[in-house]
Scaffold this motif. Structure first.
Motif, PDB file in Angstrom:
ATOM      1  N   LEU A 183      -6.734   5.816  -2.711  1.00 26.78           N
ATOM      2  CA  LEU A 183      -5.885   6.849  -2.907  1.00 26.78           C
ATOM      3  C   LEU A 183      -5.423   7.070  -4.686  1.00 26.78           C
ATOM      4  N   LEU A 184      -5.338   7.868  -5.381  1.00 28.79           N
ATOM      5  CA  LEU A 184      -4.946   8.203  -6.595  1.00 28.79           C
ATOM      6  C   LEU A 184      -3.905   9.188  -7.075  1.00 28.79           C
ATOM      7  N   LEU A 185      -2.652   8.977  -7.654  1.00 32.86           N
ATOM      8  CA  LEU A 185      -1.542  10.046  -7.370  1.00 32.86           C
ATOM      9  C   LEU A 185      -0.456   9.506  -8.343  1.00 32.86           C
ATOM     10  N   VAL A 186      -0.424  11.090  -9.411  1.00 38.57           N
ATOM     11  CA  VAL A 186       0.166  10.811 -10.455  1.00 38.57           C
ATOM     12  C   VAL A 186       1.435  11.685 -10.309  1.00 38.57           C
ATOM     13  N   ASP A 187       2.736  11.633 -10.607  1.00 40.19           N
ATOM     14  CA  ASP A 187       3.717  13.054 -10.128  1.00 40.19           C
ATOM     15  C   ASP A 187       5.116  11.735 -10.316  1.00 40.19           C
ATOM     16  N   ASP A 188       6.120  12.718 -10.298  1.00 34.31           N
ATOM     17  CA  ASP A 188       7.242  11.947 -10.312  1.00 34.31           C
ATOM     18  C   ASP A 188       7.610  11.584  -8.235  1.00 34.31           C
ATOM     19  N   TYR A 189       7.613  10.684  -8.110  1.00 38.60           N
ATOM     20  CA  TYR A 189       7.406   9.886  -7.105  1.00 38.60           C
ATOM     21  C   TYR A 189       8.334   8.834  -6.604  1.00 38.60           C
ATOM     22  N   GLU A 190       9.337   8.411  -5.899  1.00 37.71           N
ATOM     23  CA  GLU A 190      10.026   7.740  -5.103  1.00 37.71           C
ATOM     24  C   GLU A 190       9.440   7.143  -4.473  1.00 37.71           C
ATOM     25  N   PHE A 191      10.149   5.583  -4.518  1.00 38.16           N
ATOM     26  CA  PHE A 191       9.035   4.785  -3.272  1.00 38.16           C
ATOM     27  C   PHE A 191      10.160   4.367  -2.635  1.00 38.16           C
ATOM     28  N   VAL A 192      10.231   4.357  -1.047  1.00 38.52           N
ATOM     29  CA  VAL A 192      11.106   4.408   0.355  1.00 38.52           C
ATOM     30  C   VAL A 192      10.704   2.622   0.987  1.00 38.52           C
ATOM     31  N   ASP A 193      11.691   1.638   0.808  1.00 39.56           N
ATOM     32  CA  ASP A 193      10.707   0.455   2.044  1.00 39.56           C
ATOM     33  C   ASP A 193      11.619   0.643   2.262  1.00 39.56           C
ATOM     34  N   ASP A 194      10.957   0.729   4.040  1.00 38.70           N
ATOM     35  CA  ASP A 194      11.198   0.883   5.512  1.00 38.70           C
ATOM     36  C   ASP A 194      10.847  -0.557   6.522  1.00 38.70           C
ATOM     37  N   GLY A 195      11.461  -1.624   5.181  1.00 34.35           N
ATOM     38  CA  GLY A 195      11.042  -2.765   6.211  1.00 34.35           C
ATOM     39  C   GLY A 195       9.868  -2.978   6.645  1.00 34.35           C
ATOM     40  N   GLU A 196      10.002  -4.071   7.728  1.00 38.25           N
ATOM     41  CA  GLU A 196       9.536  -4.279   8.680  1.00 38.25           C
ATOM     42  C   GLU A 196       9.245  -4.062   9.420  1.00 38.25           C
ATOM     43  N   ILE A 197       7.824  -4.175  10.404  1.00 35.78           N
ATOM     44  CA  ILE A 197       7.397  -4.313  12.562  1.00 35.78           C
ATOM     45  C   ILE A 197       7.056  -5.152  12.392  1.00 35.78           C
ATOM     46  N   GLU A 198       6.989  -5.737  13.852  1.00 40.85           N
ATOM     47  CA  GLU A 198       6.177  -6.657  14.332  1.00 40.85           C
ATOM     48  C   GLU A 198       5.465  -6.286  15.258  1.00 40.85           C
ATOM     49  N   LEU A 199       4.586  -6.139  14.488  1.00 44.33           N
ATOM     50  CA  LEU A 199       2.877  -6.222  15.661  1.00 44.33           C
ATOM     51  C   LEU A 199       2.192  -6.835  16.555  1.00 44.33           C
ATOM     52  N   SER A 200       1.267  -6.602  16.817  1.00 48.10           N
ATOM     53  CA  SER A 200       0.352  -7.567  17.990  1.00 48.10           C
ATOM     54  C   SER A 200      -0.229  -8.091  16.500  1.00 48.10           C
ATOM     55  N   SER A 201      -0.127  -7.336  15.832  1.00 50.53           N
ATOM     56  CA  SER A 201      -0.718  -7.971  14.730  1.00 50.53           C
ATOM     57  C   SER A 201      -0.544  -8.580  13.496  1.00 50.53           C
TER      58      SER A 201
END
Ligand code: ARG
Ligand code: ZN
Length: 512
Positions: A261-279
């Protein structure tokens, strides 16, 4: 021992060194001719493994039995892609991008191992101008040959030797209509975006551009300070230096080049914490165009629910992070870029209907089918697209938006008369691969029953995680898991040049 020059024929070279020399083979039209002064001229191609005839090279620097020169892995659909005879372990990619002019400078340090004895290193490169090239710190001659850049070493390296090649190139991202049939980097109003499947990365940097050579990656992307740069993996560092900023992304899981993936633009980064999965614990990080944070909201929750659903159905989510990247890119196009799939803001526009559910489910399912297990050749594309399409149908069934029977019936009815077989479709990204693949999976499920079918999907990922696989291997695992001979089934549903039957088989599972 003598040096014996063997023109490397694709897949044969990747194997145990017992090269079968078939220069006319359709598997490898892209073969370099031996020209080195230290190796004898090629003898007329033998049809069996050549004996090591006692030829006496003038100034041998290394003594090996055979010198291979490959510029292709022999993919039948993309015969110039990849290089047999090397195993890339890591790409250290430094990009300097000016989104206004479209100038893209790439300095790529490629570390790996030789899997054959050779006196050259070849990488896919289609378009950019080469500025400098070195191997293990020494400047080398680099020639552009067709869609490859070939680095000429002054001695023969042996099987198992390591290498570090560094190549600097410059290219210009084309202005104008943003997305054609080709893959690569495209301009948007204020930046750049990319979709690199199947061979886009080699249009902007040198790379062993075939899924059979996965590697880890680091990206240092320098852009003007008023925009953000995004790539796969973890955001490791942000270094501001005057009016330019370097964004460092680290992808520690092996990744095929087409998933960059390669992106360049005006971006916001949104953290949504964590999720517990079987992995285990998976962290969630989304990237959205500046000012569109609110539009992301409905997808945050759907993504968590889909992760839980697919983790249960397909087995452990294969990576330790996931997120959505919503860009100013081509409407209707999405891409399963590893760990951070790409969507267009025109599609993920804040609404939540069938299209949004479909795209989100499809690209997430690709993380198992495509990213963890990648196609061994591009003819095997249905192992990606058919599986992701079936997964999106399973999600519709799960949330009551449709039923799997209805979706499967629609898929079967949608199939064209031509473009077959599924195992080597005419179009890479056409109805045959997507709906034809999903129909074949549904037919397989009806044939072997739900328990074996889902056990098979889980087993498929476990067996081939971090690697690639073929349609023939899928057939073998399906037979193993179900304990049945599926030869006739695969003849009809996967390998038939006329396409599949008009009707699904009767269900092997009582009550559906
Ligand atoms: N793999 C993507 C998807 O189905 C489609 C990529 C299309 N690539 C292209 N070069 N048109 O999600
Ligand atoms: Zn897909």
């Amino acid at each position: 021992m003598a040096i014996f020059t063997v023109v490397c024929v694709a897949a044969a070279c990747a194997g145990d060194g017992d090269a079968v020399i078939t220069p006319e083979s359709t598997l490898a039209p892209d073969i370099t001719s031996p020209t080195s002064a230290t190796t004898p001229a090629p003898t007329p191609a033998p049809t069996t493994t050549p004996a090591t005839t006692p030829t006496t090279p003038e100034t041998p620097t290394t003594e090996v039995d055979e010198v291979f020169r490959s510029t292709s892995v022999g993919d039948p659909r993309y015969p110039t892609l990849g290089t047999a005879g090397i195993d890339v372990e890591h790409y250290d990619v430094a990009l300097d991008i000016d989104p206004t002019s479209g100038r893209l400078d790439a300095t790529v340090r490629i570390s790996g191992t030789f899997t054959v004895a050779t006196d050259q290193l070849s990488f896919d490169l289609d378009g950019p101008t080469v500025r400098t090239a070195s191997v293990d710190g020494d400047e080398v001659d680099a020639t552009v040959e067709g869609r490859d850049v070939v680095l000429h070493l002054d001695d023969v390296r042996d099987v198992g030797d390591g290498f570090v090649a560094e190549i600097a190139v410059t290219s210009r991202v084309e202005d104008g209509p943003s997305f054609g049939p080709d893959a690569g980097v495209f301009v948007s109003d204020d930046g750049l975006w990319s979709v690199n499947e199947p061979d886009g990365v080699s249009t902007w940097m040198p790379v062993n551009d075939h899924p059979t050579d996965k590697a880890t990656w680091t990206f240092d992307i320098t852009v003007p300070t008023d925009v953000e740069a995004v790539a796969n993996g973890e955001l490791d560092d942000i270094t501001v230096s005057g009016d330019s900023t370097t964004w460092t992304w680290r992808q520690d899981d092996p990744m095929a080049s087409y998933l960059v993936l390669l992106l360049v633009d005006d971006y916001e980064f949104v953290d949504d914490g964590e999720i517990e999965l079987s992995s285990g614990t998976v962290s969630l990080h989304h990237v959205v165009l500046d000012g569109r944070r609110d539009d992301l909201e409905p997808y945050i929750d759907v993504t968590r629910r889909q992760l839980e659903f697919f983790d249960e159905l397909f087995g452990p989510y294969p990576f330790d992070r996931y997120g959505l990247a919503i860009a100013d890119s081509q409407p209707g196009l999405a891409m399963e870029t590893q760990g951070l799939p790409l969507f267009s803001v025109a599609d993920l526009d804040g609404s939540l209907g069938p299209l949004q559910h479909l795209l989100l489910a499809h690209e997430l399912a690709h993380q198992w089918f495509g990213d963890a297990v990648s196609p061994a050749t591009w003819d095997d594309i249905w192992l990606n697209e058919g599986f992701a399409t079936y997964a999106q149908m399973l999600w519709f069934d799960e949330i009551g938006m449709s039923t799997i029977e209805r979706e499967a019936e629609l898929a079967l009815r949608s199939l064209p008369d031509d473009g077959w077989p599924l195992s080597a479709p005419t179009e890479l990204f056409g109805t045959v691969s997507y709906n034809g693949g999903a129909a074949a999976l549904h037919a397989l499920r009806l044939t072997i029953g739900d328990d074996d079918f889902f056990a098979l999907l889980r087993r498929w990922v476990v067996d081939h995680d971090e690697g690639t696989a073929t349609t023939a291997e899928f057939e073998r695992v399906a037979e193993e898991v179900s304990g049945r001979d599926l030869g006739d089934f695969f003849d009809e549903w996967v390998d038939s040049p006329d396409g599949p039957p008009d009707e699904y088989p009767a269900s092997a599972t009582e009550d559906g």
